[in-house]
Design an enzyme around this catalytic site. Structure first.
Site, PDB file in Angstrom:
ATOM      1  CE  LYS A  12      20.896 -40.343 -54.754  1.00  0.00           C
ATOM      2  NZ  LYS A  12      20.757 -41.239 -55.923  1.00  0.00           N
TER       3      LYS A  12
ATOM      4  CG  HIS B 131      15.441 -35.898 -70.820  1.00  0.00           C
ATOM      5  ND1 HIS B 131      14.803 -35.714 -72.019  1.00  0.00           N
ATOM      6  CD2 HIS B 131      15.811 -34.669 -70.405  1.00  0.00           C
ATOM      7  CE1 HIS B 131      14.772 -34.430 -72.310  1.00  0.00           C
ATOM      8  NE2 HIS B 131      15.383 -33.769 -71.352  1.00  0.00           N
TER       9      HIS B 131
END
Length: 170
Positions: free
Chosen positions: A58, A109
C-alpha cells in the site's frame, strides 16, 4: 506513501495448516520462514510479516497488483531489533520507478491480531534533477545521498551477475 494492515493471527494459522509449505513458500522468503519458525509464537510472527507486506504494498502505491510477488518483499530484523524492508524483482523496479529510496515499517502483534504500518520515503527533492535517469544512474544517486536499505539492496542486486532477480538475496 503510507500503508497499514491488520490481520487475524488465527487466519494465517489456518492458511499454514491447510496449505503448508505451498503457502509458506509463496508468501515468505526462506529467511522469513526460518525467523518465524524459530519464535515461540510463530503464527503471530508470520501474521506480522503478512501485515507488513500488505502495508508495504500500500505504501508503494500498488496494493496487490502490478506483478509484485510476495517474495519480492522481505522483512528482516535489524541488529537493533527494528524491522527492515528489502525489495527485489518487480518490487525493486516499482520502487525505483516511483522514486522510493527507503521503506520504514512497524509491526505489532498479540495472540489475536497482527498489524503493521509502512511509510515509503522518496529520494530527497532535487537529488535526481529534472531529467529522467537510467536505473544505473538512479542507483548511483541513491548511493551518493546515502539512501536506506531499499537502495542498498537494489545496488547490491543490480551489480550481482547471474543471480535470480525474483527473490531477495542480499
Amino acid at each position: 506513501g503510507i500503508g497499514t494492515d491488520i490481520i487475524e493471527c488465527p487466519r494465517i494459522g489456518r492458511m499454514i495448516e491447510h496449505h503448508g509449505e505451498l503457502f509458506l513458500r509463496r508468501v515468505y522468503t526462506e529467511r522469513e520462514i526460518r525467523y518465524c519458525q524459530a519464535r515461540k509464537h510463530a503464527i503471530e510472527h508470520f501474521a506480522g510479516r503478512w501485515a507488513a507486506k500488505e502495508a508495504i504494498l500500500k505504501a508503494i502505491g500498488t496494493g496487490r497488483s502490478h506483478g509484485i510477488a510476495w517474495t519480492n518483499i522481505e522483512v528482516r530484523t535489524g541488529v537493533d531489533g527494528r524491522p527492515q524492508v528489502m525489495v527485489c524483482g518487480t518490487a525493486r523496479e516499482t520502487t525505483f520507478a516511483r522514486g522510493i529510496a527507503d521503506i520504514l515499517v512497524s509491526i505489532s502483534h498479540c495472540r489475536t491480531y497482527a498489524t503493521a504500518y509502512a511509510m515509503a520515503l522518496g529520494v530527497a527533492a532535487g537529488a535526481l534533477g529534472h531529467r529522467p535517469v537510467q536505473l544505473v544512474e538512479f542507483v548511483g544517486v541513491l548511493e551518493e545521498i546515502g539512501a536506506g536499505p531499499v537502495a542498498q539492496t537494489a545496488t547490491a542486486l543490480g551489480r550481482s551477475e547471474g543471480r535470480r532477480k525474483d527473490h531477495c538475496v542480499v
